[in-house]
Design a protein around this motif. Sequence first.
Motif, PDB file in Angstrom:
ATOM      1  N   ASN A 130       0.828  -1.204   0.000  1.00  0.00           N
ATOM      2  CA  ASN A 130       0.000   0.000   0.000  1.00  0.00           C
ATOM      3  C   ASN A 130       0.862   1.253   0.000  1.00  0.00           C
ATOM      4  N   PHE A 131       1.877   1.299   0.857  1.00  0.00           N
ATOM      5  CA  PHE A 131       2.706   2.500   0.944  1.00  0.00           C
ATOM      6  C   PHE A 131       3.665   2.623  -0.238  1.00  0.00           C
ATOM      7  N   ARG A 132       3.994   1.540  -0.890  1.00  0.00           N
ATOM      8  CA  ARG A 132       4.772   1.650  -2.128  1.00  0.00           C
ATOM      9  C   ARG A 132       3.946   2.346  -3.202  1.00  0.00           C
ATOM     10  N   ARG A 133       2.676   1.988  -3.290  1.00  0.00           N
ATOM     11  CA  ARG A 133       1.803   2.645  -4.254  1.00  0.00           C
ATOM     12  C   ARG A 133       1.616   4.116  -3.879  1.00  0.00           C
ATOM     13  N   ILE A 134       1.446   4.386  -2.580  1.00  0.00           N
ATOM     14  CA  ILE A 134       1.315   5.770  -2.128  1.00  0.00           C
ATOM     15  C   ILE A 134       2.541   6.585  -2.519  1.00  0.00           C
ATOM     16  N   MET A 135       3.711   5.983  -2.386  1.00  0.00           N
ATOM     17  CA  MET A 135       4.943   6.699  -2.721  1.00  0.00           C
ATOM     18  C   MET A 135       4.954   7.134  -4.181  1.00  0.00           C
ATOM     19  N   VAL A 136       4.490   6.280  -5.077  1.00  0.00           N
ATOM     20  CA  VAL A 136       4.454   6.636  -6.494  1.00  0.00           C
ATOM     21  C   VAL A 136       3.554   7.849  -6.716  1.00  0.00           C
ATOM     22  N   TRP A 137       2.375   7.806  -6.116  1.00  0.00           N
ATOM     23  CA  TRP A 137       1.446   8.935  -6.252  1.00  0.00           C
ATOM     24  C   TRP A 137       2.002  10.200  -5.610  1.00  0.00           C
ATOM     25  N   GLU A 138       2.681  10.048  -4.484  1.00  0.00           N
ATOM     26  CA  GLU A 138       3.242  11.222  -3.814  1.00  0.00           C
ATOM     27  C   GLU A 138       4.355  11.852  -4.647  1.00  0.00           C
ATOM     28  N   LEU A 139       5.143  11.045  -5.305  1.00  0.00           N
ATOM     29  CA  LEU A 139       6.210  11.581  -6.153  1.00  0.00           C
ATOM     30  C   LEU A 139       5.635  12.342  -7.340  1.00  0.00           C
ATOM     31  N   LEU A 144       4.363  18.117  -9.186  1.00  0.00           N
ATOM     32  CA  LEU A 144       3.408  19.172  -9.511  1.00  0.00           C
ATOM     33  C   LEU A 144       3.510  20.339  -8.533  1.00  0.00           C
ATOM     34  N   TRP A 145       3.704  20.031  -7.232  1.00  0.00           N
ATOM     35  CA  TRP A 145       3.849  21.104  -6.240  1.00  0.00           C
ATOM     36  C   TRP A 145       5.093  21.946  -6.545  1.00  0.00           C
TER      37      TRP A 145
END
Length: 380
Positions: A130-139, A144-145
């Motif tokens: 789950n957190f590996r997938r979150i990391m991709v989205w966060e990157l 964008l930020w």
Amino acid sequence: MLRDRRARTAVTNEELFFDLIYAFAVTQLSHRLLEHLSFANAWQTLVLWFAVWLGWQYTCWVTNWFNPEHPRMRLMLFALMLVGLVMSATIPAAFAEAGLTFGICLAAIQVGRTIVVLASLPRGHALVPNFRRIMVWELIAASLWIAGGLSDGNLRLGLWITGVACEYAAPMLGFVVPGLGRSATSEWTIDGGHLAERNQLFVMIALGESILVTGASFSQAPHLDLPVTLAFVTAFTFSVAMWWIYFDTASHDGTRAIERHADPGKIGARFHYVHVALVAGIIVCAVGDELMLQHPDEHVDAAAASVLIGGPLLYLAGNAAYKRIVYGRLPLSHLVGVVLLLLLAPVAFFTDRLMIGALSTLVMIVVAVMQTLHPRKLPA
């Protein structure tokens, strides 16, 4: 390091201390909106609020899984607080010279927290994918930020809106990543009571901002005449009505609803989505209180009307959506309140700020009374 699920997860002092940064952020946002009451600034402030909420929301989920009293988690929270303090300080100039600093800070909060979590999870733990997938989205969102911070004007706004949409859509899509799969909310083994309480505490923080605004504006008034005194009493009564509407029954029932739900991760995510709108309403209402206290007898223009009536509308809509999740249907009291506020809108331009503030407060009192006389029950 992980929370013990054999007992109810308690909100810790570390989490309460962490929330102080966001109390400052709420103050910054309300002052930013107050200083420039225009559509463009309102839209920018809304984007900043959605971005600020992301940092708190994702951290709330992490401290639901991990014990904040563990030294590593405690240090992580303190580091997030430092970066969050800088981010909050840049809010007034986030769409000017401080844009890059704001973008870097938010990216650092989101990506840095996820790195710490992945480094802390035992190998093979169910949360690792789950957190590996979150990391991709966060990157993706972080790019964008930062790109928005390096840009100007409408391009910055567009990139940051895309960043907000990216981070809010990610949980809805299960953080799906090609090759890494998709997360199911049933896999998010959260303590529902803790998550509900964290949202309730943030509402209390936002209501505290409205009380602070009321007291500060009253103390700074050059003349404590009758209109100012009436505006002070009206603003305080309005804050009490907001508290009553949220905390009278629904806050306790919200805790029970998420604890009893077969998929607490799913309903917990919904809680966060509705609370971002609900708290936004409180922020706008605080601006309305300050406008009313500064010049209670001033004629209402479009900008003042949008705050004095739009704030309560947004707050009631957020509460209605919250109670729809908790009870399974929209409350009649809130629908009545929304209709009354909409009917009040055309009248606003023929009177002063104090009168519209008083009438909006009366509407909120009607909603609170109707809700108390006809309490909802959780579905069986």
